[in-house]
Design a protein around this motif. Structure first.
Motif, PDB file in Angstrom:
ATOM      1  N   LYS A  89      77.547-100.821  17.378  1.00 35.39           N
ATOM      2  CA  LYS A  89      77.157-100.689  18.781  1.00 35.39           C
ATOM      3  C   LYS A  89      78.012-101.565  19.699  1.00 35.39           C
ATOM      4  CE  LYS A  89      72.315 -99.836  17.468  1.00 35.39           C
ATOM      5  NZ  LYS A  89      70.931-100.357  17.554  1.00 35.39           N
ATOM      6  N   LEU A  90      78.698-102.534  19.116  1.00 37.09           N
ATOM      7  CA  LEU A  90      79.520-103.450  19.906  1.00 37.09           C
ATOM      8  C   LEU A  90      80.911-102.897  20.186  1.00 37.09           C
ATOM      9  CD1 LEU A  90      78.643-106.743  17.973  1.00 37.09           C
ATOM     10  CD2 LEU A  90      77.733-106.026  20.191  1.00 37.09           C
ATOM     11  N   VAL A  91      81.274-101.816  19.505  1.00 31.93           N
ATOM     12  CA  VAL A  91      82.632-101.272  19.624  1.00 31.93           C
ATOM     13  C   VAL A  91      82.667-100.137  20.635  1.00 31.93           C
ATOM     14  CG1 VAL A  91      84.546-100.212  18.383  1.00 31.93           C
ATOM     15  CG2 VAL A  91      83.105-101.902  17.239  1.00 31.93           C
ATOM     16  N   GLU A  92      83.615-100.207  21.564  1.00 27.66           N
ATOM     17  CA  GLU A  92      83.775 -99.188  22.600  1.00 27.66           C
ATOM     18  C   GLU A  92      85.174 -98.595  22.518  1.00 27.66           C
ATOM     19  OE1 GLU A  92      83.027-101.057  26.311  1.00 27.66           O
ATOM     20  OE2 GLU A  92      80.949-101.627  25.807  1.00 27.66           O
ATOM     21  N   PRO A  93      85.344 -97.352  22.949  1.00 31.73           N
ATOM     22  CA  PRO A  93      86.676 -96.731  22.949  1.00 31.73           C
ATOM     23  C   PRO A  93      87.689 -97.591  23.691  1.00 31.73           C
ATOM     24  CG  PRO A  93      84.988 -95.088  23.418  1.00 31.73           C
ATOM     25  CD  PRO A  93      84.290 -96.417  23.428  1.00 31.73           C
ATOM     26  N   GLY A  94      88.871 -97.660  23.127  1.00 27.74           N
ATOM     27  CA  GLY A  94      89.953 -98.412  23.763  1.00 27.74           C
ATOM     28  C   GLY A  94      90.043 -99.869  23.375  1.00 27.74           C
ATOM     29  N   MET A  95      89.100-100.340  22.590  1.00 26.76           N
ATOM     30  CA  MET A  95      89.117-101.744  22.189  1.00 26.76           C
ATOM     31  C   MET A  95      90.170-102.023  21.110  1.00 26.76           C
ATOM     32  SD  MET A  95      85.208-103.168  21.878  1.00 26.76           S
ATOM     33  CE  MET A  95      84.372-103.851  23.319  1.00 26.76           C
ATOM     34  N   ALA A  96      90.627-103.269  21.091  1.00 26.05           N
ATOM     35  CA  ALA A  96      91.437-103.781  19.984  1.00 26.05           C
ATOM     36  C   ALA A  96      90.531-104.701  19.189  1.00 26.05           C
ATOM     37  CB  ALA A  96      92.648-104.540  20.498  1.00 26.05           C
ATOM     38  N   ILE A  97      90.290-104.355  17.926  1.00 26.03           N
ATOM     39  CA  ILE A  97      89.364-105.137  17.114  1.00 26.03           C
ATOM     40  C   ILE A  97      90.046-105.634  15.849  1.00 26.03           C
ATOM     41  CG2 ILE A  97      87.433-103.777  17.991  1.00 26.03           C
ATOM     42  CD1 ILE A  97      87.260-102.496  15.218  1.00 26.03           C
ATOM     43  N   GLY A  98      89.541-106.726  15.335  1.00 27.09           N
ATOM     44  CA  GLY A  98      90.029-107.259  14.071  1.00 27.09           C
ATOM     45  C   GLY A  98      88.975-107.065  13.000  1.00 27.09           C
ATOM     46  N   LEU A  99      89.411-106.801  11.783  1.00 27.49           N
ATOM     47  CA  LEU A  99      88.514-106.659  10.640  1.00 27.49           C
ATOM     48  C   LEU A  99      89.068-107.474   9.477  1.00 27.49           C
ATOM     49  CD1 LEU A  99      87.580-102.852  10.498  1.00 27.49           C
ATOM     50  CD2 LEU A  99      86.126-104.746  11.182  1.00 27.49           C
ATOM     51  N   SER A 100      88.290-108.405   8.993  1.00 32.82           N
ATOM     52  CA  SER A 100      88.718-109.188   7.839  1.00 32.82           C
ATOM     53  C   SER A 100      88.453-108.414   6.559  1.00 32.82           C
ATOM     54  CB  SER A 100      87.963-110.528   7.803  1.00 32.82           C
ATOM     55  OG  SER A 100      86.597-110.308   7.468  1.00 32.82           O
ATOM     56  N   GLY A 101      88.886-108.972   5.427  1.00 33.71           N
ATOM     57  CA  GLY A 101      88.648-108.327   4.147  1.00 33.71           C
ATOM     58  C   GLY A 101      87.208-108.490   3.696  1.00 33.71           C
ATOM     59  N   GLY A 102      86.809-107.662   2.715  1.00 31.02           N
ATOM     60  CA  GLY A 102      85.469-107.776   2.150  1.00 31.02           C
ATOM     61  C   GLY A 102      84.714-106.466   2.179  1.00 31.02           C
ATOM     62  N   THR A 103      83.660-106.388   1.381  1.00 39.82           N
ATOM     63  CA  THR A 103      82.900-105.141   1.287  1.00 39.82           C
ATOM     64  C   THR A 103      82.001-104.904   2.491  1.00 39.82           C
ATOM     65  OG1 THR A 103      81.230-106.315  -0.024  1.00 39.82           O
ATOM     66  CG2 THR A 103      82.921-105.112  -1.236  1.00 39.82           C
ATOM     67  N   THR A 104      81.562-105.958   3.157  1.00 41.96           N
ATOM     68  CA  THR A 104      80.727-105.768   4.348  1.00 41.96           C
ATOM     69  C   THR A 104      81.549-105.180   5.488  1.00 41.96           C
ATOM     70  OG1 THR A 104      79.329-107.646   3.703  1.00 41.96           O
ATOM     71  CG2 THR A 104      79.162-106.878   5.967  1.00 41.96           C
ATOM     72  N   THR A 105      82.743-105.700   5.711  1.00 41.34           N
ATOM     73  CA  THR A 105      83.590-105.153   6.765  1.00 41.34           C
ATOM     74  C   THR A 105      84.103-103.764   6.388  1.00 41.34           C
ATOM     75  OG1 THR A 105      85.395-106.487   5.830  1.00 41.34           O
ATOM     76  CG2 THR A 105      84.298-107.324   7.813  1.00 41.34           C
ATOM     77  N   TRP A 106      84.298-103.516   5.096  1.00 36.32           N
ATOM     78  CA  TRP A 106      84.693-102.171   4.645  1.00 36.32           C
ATOM     79  C   TRP A 106      83.597-101.163   4.951  1.00 36.32           C
ATOM     80  CZ3 TRP A 106      82.746 -98.691   1.051  1.00 36.32           C
ATOM     81  CH2 TRP A 106      83.610 -97.651   0.657  1.00 36.32           C
ATOM     82  N   THR A 107      82.344-101.549   4.711  1.00 38.09           N
ATOM     83  CA  THR A 107      81.211-100.687   5.051  1.00 38.09           C
ATOM     84  C   THR A 107      81.138-100.462   6.552  1.00 38.09           C
ATOM     85  OG1 THR A 107      79.983-101.540   3.140  1.00 38.09           O
ATOM     86  CG2 THR A 107      78.707-100.424   4.835  1.00 38.09           C
TER      87      THR A 107
END
Length: 279
Positions: A89-107
């Protein structure tokens, strides 16, 4: 309450929350400090818990022990999916986001494949691979270079240099453990440095961590609890631990977990760990 019943309750509390404090057990069980410490000593002798200063943890949580990606994928799946749904719900179109490694971020990444116009910067081999299977022309995925860890994250100076060259709207990070005293931690020293670069590159820092991460301690601290703008966790976290986190993080979001809503495991099949690579 009989002694055996009391110890069973203590063990249930530790399994539910990942860790307990002597002071909390004294209050909840209505017994003396000495009685609680004696119970913990007996449980430790049986190998059921590990005693630490002021309380006890589940065994097997060595500070430098780093399970592989596939090993972690079978843990708390319903919780991870509930956390992912809320965090999306925090992600909006046009955003630049970072994702670290791990199964939670993969999900969590699975929830983002239909969000238009986003740019995803990640050091996770598995997250990048996920987006590559269903590429969208309006999405950009940037995979940092680096040395691969058992958790399938790319770390080290190449990864840090890439991360320091970008500016992110939000960073979403999974962690090995979270602790009131030591903050968010990881069992990998080099991964901690790479994760800190992610935090520095982002305008908002969001941690995704299920209740079992509380009280778990990795060898290196990524950031203090106060550094998190938002922490998304699940209702399995004990009330006293929720209270401790609310005093420290910017915003604590606790999601209810209904396993019946998260039974489609086929969609979330996790790739196996790669075979051992030669030294």
């Amino acid at each position: 309450m009989l002694a055996n019943q009391r110890r069973s309750q203590i063990l249930e509390d530790i399994r539910r929350t990942g860790a307990v404090r002597v002071s909390s057990l004294v209050e909840s069980l209505g017994v003396s400090d000495m009685t609680v410490r004696r119970d913990l000593e007996l449980l430790a002798q049986e190998g059921l818990v590990v005693k630490v200063h002021g309380g006890a943890l589940l065994p097997g949580g060595r500070s430098a022990e780093e399970p592989g990606f596939a090993a972690k994928s079978g843990r708390q799946n319903a919780e991870k999916r509930a956390i992912a749904a809320e965090a999306a719900k925090l992600v909006e179109p046009g955003m630049a986001i970072g994702l670290s490694g791990g199964t939670t971020t993969w999900t969590f990444a699975r929830r983002l494949r239909d969000v238009p116009g986003i740019t995803v910067v990640t050091n996770s081999v598995q997250v990048a691979d996920l987006f590559s299977h269903q590429p969208r022309p309006d999405q950009t995925v940037v995979l940092t270079g680096g040395i691969r860890t058992p958790s399938e994250a790319l770390v080290g100076p190449f990864a840090v240099a890439a991360i320091r060259s970008v500016n992110l709207d939000i960073m979403f990070m999974g962690v090995h453990g979270m602790d009131v005293r030591n903050g968010f931690t990881t069992p990998n020293l080099v991964e901690a440095e790479t994760d800190r670069a992610f935090v520095d590159a982002s305008r908002r820092f969001v941690v995704l961590a299920d209740h079992t991460k509380f009280g778990v301690l990795g060898i290196s601290t990524i950031a203090s609890l106060e550094a998190a703008d938002i922490l998304v966790t699940d209702s399995g976290l004990a009330a006293e631990n929720q209270a401790a986190l609310r005093e420290r993080v910017g915003d604590l979001v606790v999601v209810e977990v209904n396993p019946a809503e998260h039974t489609d495991t086929a969609e979330y099949d996790v790739p196996a760990d790669p075979p051992d690579r030669p030294e």
